[in-house]
Motif scaffolding. Structure first.
Motif, mmCIF file in Angstrom:
data_model
loop_
_atom_site.group_PDB
_atom_site.id
_atom_site.type_symbol
_atom_site.label_atom_id
_atom_site.label_comp_id
_atom_site.label_asym_id
_atom_site.label_seq_id
_atom_site.Cartn_x
_atom_site.Cartn_y
_atom_site.Cartn_z
ATOM 1 N N ILE A 18 0.848 -1.211 0.000
ATOM 2 C CA ILE A 18 0.000 0.000 0.000
ATOM 3 C C ILE A 18 0.876 1.251 0.000
ATOM 4 O O ILE A 18 0.579 2.227 -0.712
ATOM 5 N N SER A 19 1.941 1.255 0.773
ATOM 6 C CA SER A 19 2.852 2.413 0.809
ATOM 7 C C SER A 19 3.505 2.648 -0.543
ATOM 8 O O SER A 19 3.606 3.791 -0.999
ATOM 9 N N LEU A 20 3.941 1.586 -1.204
ATOM 10 C CA LEU A 20 4.548 1.709 -2.522
ATOM 11 C C LEU A 20 3.556 2.246 -3.539
ATOM 12 O O LEU A 20 3.876 3.151 -4.321
ATOM 13 N N ALA A 21 2.321 1.740 -3.515
ATOM 14 C CA ALA A 21 1.291 2.214 -4.442
ATOM 15 C C ALA A 21 0.984 3.694 -4.202
ATOM 16 O O ALA A 21 0.855 4.474 -5.152
ATOM 17 N N ALA A 22 0.868 4.095 -2.938
ATOM 18 C CA ALA A 22 0.599 5.504 -2.618
ATOM 19 C C ALA A 22 1.740 6.394 -3.090
ATOM 20 O O ALA A 22 1.504 7.479 -3.642
ATOM 21 N N PHE A 23 2.981 5.963 -2.893
ATOM 22 C CA PHE A 23 4.136 6.740 -3.346
ATOM 23 C C PHE A 23 4.108 6.925 -4.865
ATOM 24 O O PHE A 23 4.331 8.027 -5.366
ATOM 25 N N LEU A 24 3.842 5.853 -5.599
ATOM 26 C CA LEU A 24 3.815 5.943 -7.066
ATOM 27 C C LEU A 24 2.691 6.852 -7.558
ATOM 28 O O LEU A 24 2.890 7.648 -8.480
ATOM 29 N N VAL A 25 1.519 6.775 -6.952
ATOM 30 C CA VAL A 25 0.398 7.637 -7.341
ATOM 31 C C VAL A 25 0.711 9.095 -7.056
ATOM 32 O O VAL A 25 0.496 9.974 -7.903
#
Length: 145
Positions: A18-25
């Motif tokens: 979830i943290s990786l997805a939020a960072f990319l978005v």
């Protein structure tokens, strides 16, 4: 491995995903973010250097100079003026004395090189950002008089 450790590993892996997805978005959002500035704000140095932004106001009467597909014109908010250069086909509604918003970059010599030019769609409409910039410039002129 105990069930408690498996559960903790799954939770930790889920949080990492979830943290990786939020960072990319958020990173993609930030790189596509384009701010609006009036010619007065650009003249005051508020516009970013080497970054795309939008400038808007009115096309100054008698300022359009066409050479093949390259068009240069002056955008004004009635307080300050800014020279804009654009290569391409302009919108049909692009005219002197009408509202315009240009997106591009400011060069070191102060010339704004536009990659996109947007014109108003009828005689009663001006982009809200451009209208606000013109209104603010008018207030500034009135307070100085």
């Amino acid at each position: 491995m105990k069930p408690r450790h498996k559960r903790a590993a799954i939770i930790a892996g889920g949080l990492a995903a979830i943290s990786l997805a939020a960072f990319l978005v958020l990173n993609a959002f930030e790189s596509n973010l384009v701010f609006f500035f009036s010619p007065s704000q650009v003249a005051a140095g508020e516009a970013p250097k080497n970054r795309t932004f939008r400038v808007g106001g009115m096309v100054k009467e008698g300022s359009i100079d066409r050479k093949d597909l390259t068009v240069s014109f002056i955008v004004t908010d009635t307080a300050q003026e800014m020279k804009v250069s654009y290569t391409g086909i302009l919108p049909d509604l692009f005219r002197e004395g009408k509202g315009v918003v240009a997106q591009g970059k400011l060069s070191e010599d102060g010339l704004f090189t536009a990659s996109e030019v947007l014109a108003k769609h009828d005689e009663n409409y001006m982009p809200p950002e451009a209208q606000h910039a013109v209104d603010e410039a008018q207030k500034t002129i009135k307070t100085l008089q």
